[in-house]
Write a protein that holds these residues in place. Sequence first.
Motif, mmCIF file in Angstrom:
data_model
loop_
_atom_site.group_PDB
_atom_site.id
_atom_site.type_symbol
_atom_site.label_atom_id
_atom_site.label_comp_id
_atom_site.label_asym_id
_atom_site.label_seq_id
_atom_site.Cartn_x
_atom_site.Cartn_y
_atom_site.Cartn_z
ATOM 1 N N ALA A 272 -29.663 -3.450 86.087
ATOM 2 C CA ALA A 272 -30.696 -3.721 87.052
ATOM 3 C C ALA A 272 -31.748 -4.590 86.577
ATOM 4 O O ALA A 272 -32.216 -4.460 85.358
ATOM 5 N N ALA A 273 -32.203 -5.447 87.326
ATOM 6 C CA ALA A 273 -33.294 -6.108 86.825
ATOM 7 C C ALA A 273 -34.728 -5.514 86.832
ATOM 8 O O ALA A 273 -34.873 -4.679 87.808
ATOM 9 N N VAL A 274 -35.666 -6.059 85.754
ATOM 10 C CA VAL A 274 -36.858 -5.091 85.806
ATOM 11 C C VAL A 274 -37.712 -5.787 86.742
ATOM 12 O O VAL A 274 -37.977 -7.090 86.498
ATOM 13 N N ALA A 275 -38.519 -5.149 87.581
ATOM 14 C CA ALA A 275 -39.594 -5.890 88.242
ATOM 15 C C ALA A 275 -40.707 -6.174 87.408
ATOM 16 O O ALA A 275 -41.043 -5.467 86.659
ATOM 17 N N PRO A 276 -41.474 -7.272 87.829
ATOM 18 C CA PRO A 276 -42.709 -7.764 87.292
ATOM 19 C C PRO A 276 -43.702 -6.577 87.379
ATOM 20 O O PRO A 276 -43.559 -5.895 88.282
ATOM 21 N N ALA B 238 -36.991 -23.848 80.541
ATOM 22 C CA ALA B 238 -35.604 -23.745 80.278
ATOM 23 C C ALA B 238 -35.334 -23.870 78.812
ATOM 24 O O ALA B 238 -34.570 -22.765 78.338
ATOM 25 N N TRP B 239 -36.161 -24.566 78.057
ATOM 26 C CA TRP B 239 -36.045 -24.487 76.382
ATOM 27 C C TRP B 239 -36.243 -22.929 76.008
ATOM 28 O O TRP B 239 -35.502 -22.212 74.972
ATOM 29 N N ALA B 240 -37.314 -22.002 76.468
ATOM 30 C CA ALA B 240 -37.638 -20.844 76.128
ATOM 31 C C ALA B 240 -36.347 -19.937 76.347
ATOM 32 O O ALA B 240 -36.149 -19.009 75.612
ATOM 33 N N ARG B 241 -35.908 -20.280 77.423
ATOM 34 C CA ARG B 241 -34.597 -19.183 77.807
ATOM 35 C C ARG B 241 -33.410 -19.505 76.752
ATOM 36 O O ARG B 241 -32.696 -18.434 76.412
ATOM 37 N N ALA B 242 -33.282 -20.585 76.681
ATOM 38 C CA ALA B 242 -32.247 -21.313 75.892
ATOM 39 C C ALA B 242 -32.381 -20.995 74.309
ATOM 40 O O ALA B 242 -31.071 -20.666 73.707
ATOM 41 N N PHE B 243 -33.439 -21.091 73.843
ATOM 42 C CA PHE B 243 -33.417 -21.076 72.388
ATOM 43 C C PHE B 243 -34.496 -19.793 72.132
ATOM 44 O O PHE B 243 -33.757 -19.013 71.054
ATOM 45 N N LEU B 244 -35.591 -19.390 72.559
ATOM 46 C CA LEU B 244 -36.547 -18.389 72.076
ATOM 47 C C LEU B 244 -35.707 -16.947 72.413
ATOM 48 O O LEU B 244 -35.930 -16.110 71.441
ATOM 49 N N PRO C 134 -38.455 -10.006 76.770
ATOM 50 C CA PRO C 134 -39.439 -9.102 77.738
ATOM 51 C C PRO C 134 -40.485 -9.505 78.201
ATOM 52 O O PRO C 134 -40.709 -8.971 79.309
ATOM 53 N N SER C 135 -41.152 -10.542 77.795
ATOM 54 C CA SER C 135 -42.148 -11.045 78.625
ATOM 55 C C SER C 135 -41.583 -11.419 79.940
ATOM 56 O O SER C 135 -42.341 -11.598 80.903
ATOM 57 N N LEU C 136 -40.431 -12.373 79.987
ATOM 58 C CA LEU C 136 -40.166 -12.858 80.942
ATOM 59 C C LEU C 136 -39.646 -11.808 81.998
ATOM 60 O O LEU C 136 -39.947 -11.963 83.330
ATOM 61 N N ARG C 137 -38.860 -10.489 81.525
ATOM 62 C CA ARG C 137 -38.222 -9.567 82.404
ATOM 63 C C ARG C 137 -39.695 -8.946 83.013
ATOM 64 O O ARG C 137 -39.699 -8.563 84.428
ATOM 65 N N ARG C 138 -40.752 -8.921 82.425
ATOM 66 C CA ARG C 138 -42.116 -8.191 82.986
ATOM 67 C C ARG C 138 -42.812 -9.059 83.822
ATOM 68 O O ARG C 138 -43.945 -8.697 84.308
ATOM 69 N N GLU D 242 -51.606 -1.465 81.493
ATOM 70 C CA GLU D 242 -50.766 -0.838 80.376
ATOM 71 C C GLU D 242 -50.689 -1.707 78.976
ATOM 72 O O GLU D 242 -50.598 -2.988 78.726
ATOM 73 N N GLU D 243 -50.930 -1.116 77.790
ATOM 74 C CA GLU D 243 -50.898 -1.789 76.537
ATOM 75 C C GLU D 243 -49.751 -2.463 76.289
ATOM 76 O O GLU D 243 -49.578 -3.612 75.810
ATOM 77 N N SER D 244 -48.587 -1.912 76.711
ATOM 78 C CA SER D 244 -47.388 -2.628 76.426
ATOM 79 C C SER D 244 -47.161 -3.900 77.064
ATOM 80 O O SER D 244 -46.565 -5.031 76.686
ATOM 81 N N ASP D 245 -47.652 -4.052 78.508
ATOM 82 C CA ASP D 245 -47.887 -5.145 79.152
ATOM 83 C C ASP D 245 -48.843 -6.264 78.501
ATOM 84 O O ASP D 245 -48.546 -7.557 78.371
ATOM 85 N N ARG D 246 -49.863 -5.833 77.906
ATOM 86 C CA ARG D 246 -50.937 -6.729 77.228
ATOM 87 C C ARG D 246 -50.177 -7.285 76.022
ATOM 88 O O ARG D 246 -50.582 -8.522 75.803
ATOM 89 N N GLU D 247 -49.580 -6.632 75.289
ATOM 90 C CA GLU D 247 -48.786 -7.079 74.137
ATOM 91 C C GLU D 247 -47.796 -8.244 74.584
ATOM 92 O O GLU D 247 -47.475 -9.020 73.701
ATOM 93 N N LEU D 248 -47.149 -8.087 75.715
ATOM 94 C CA LEU D 248 -46.301 -9.185 76.318
ATOM 95 C C LEU D 248 -46.861 -10.283 77.050
ATOM 96 O O LEU D 248 -46.150 -11.238 77.165
ATOM 97 N N LEU D 249 -47.799 -10.339 77.451
ATOM 98 C CA LEU D 249 -48.541 -11.566 78.096
ATOM 99 C C LEU D 249 -48.360 -12.602 77.113
ATOM 100 O O LEU D 249 -48.934 -12.493 76.039
#
Length: 236
Positions: free
Chosen positions: A5-9, A46-52, A71-75, A115-122
């Motif tokens: 399941a996709a994780v909602a933003p 596209a580069w971020a998804r393909a490489f990073l 994780p940043s993209l998923r959130r 949430e600190e976890s979100d702040r770390e992923l921004l």
Amino acid sequence: MTAPAAVAPTAPAAAAAVTGALRVYSAEHIDAGRAAASPEAAETLAWARAFLTTAHPDLGRSGPVCPYTQPSLRRGLFHIAVADTSPGASPGGDLPALVAELRAHYDALLADLAEESDRELLTVLLVLPQLDREDSTVLDELQRKAKDEFVEQGLMIGQFHPVCEEPGLWNHSFRPLRAPVPLLAVRKLLVFDLPFLTGDETHLNHYLARFAPEVPARIRAQLVTSVRARRQGTAA
């Protein structure tokens, strides 16, 4: 096998915004085709998804090239800012002003995260299509000057470029900072970022003051000296 399941933003993705000299897009709006005026945004995403977000045989360790991007993209916490190159815009742009604008946008996004976890992923990427793609000198110098202030204030800022020569941490023959477009990336400084800061005594001191404030200043200074000596010995 069923797909996960996709994780909602964490929050509704903001619409593309023009703030000063920057056009700022969320990944979701780039996917929706709302960055047509800035094709470099889609190219960078596209580069971020393909490489990073993927493993690389030359990386020197297991896992993706950047463990934070997926994780940043998923959130819904991955954003791309593009310097305006439309007619009438400054041809080279005021690069320090663009960095300041990038920081202001990052701070505005950060303020909405509880949430600190979100702040770390921004993560916010500043794409600079007006810079020379065959010479990273200007971008490297821009990042070097900005890094002192960013690290002091608890942020990481890294440069990516088509010909960036910065070596990998685990394989010095690997070039993890090569991207199709010159860009800067900003995210929060994390305890795991120590290897990226060992080349500069000031950066190390800021890191230790933030993550080990109970360590006496004299001991921190000794640790800085020890870490730098060990890293220089490894590189020799």
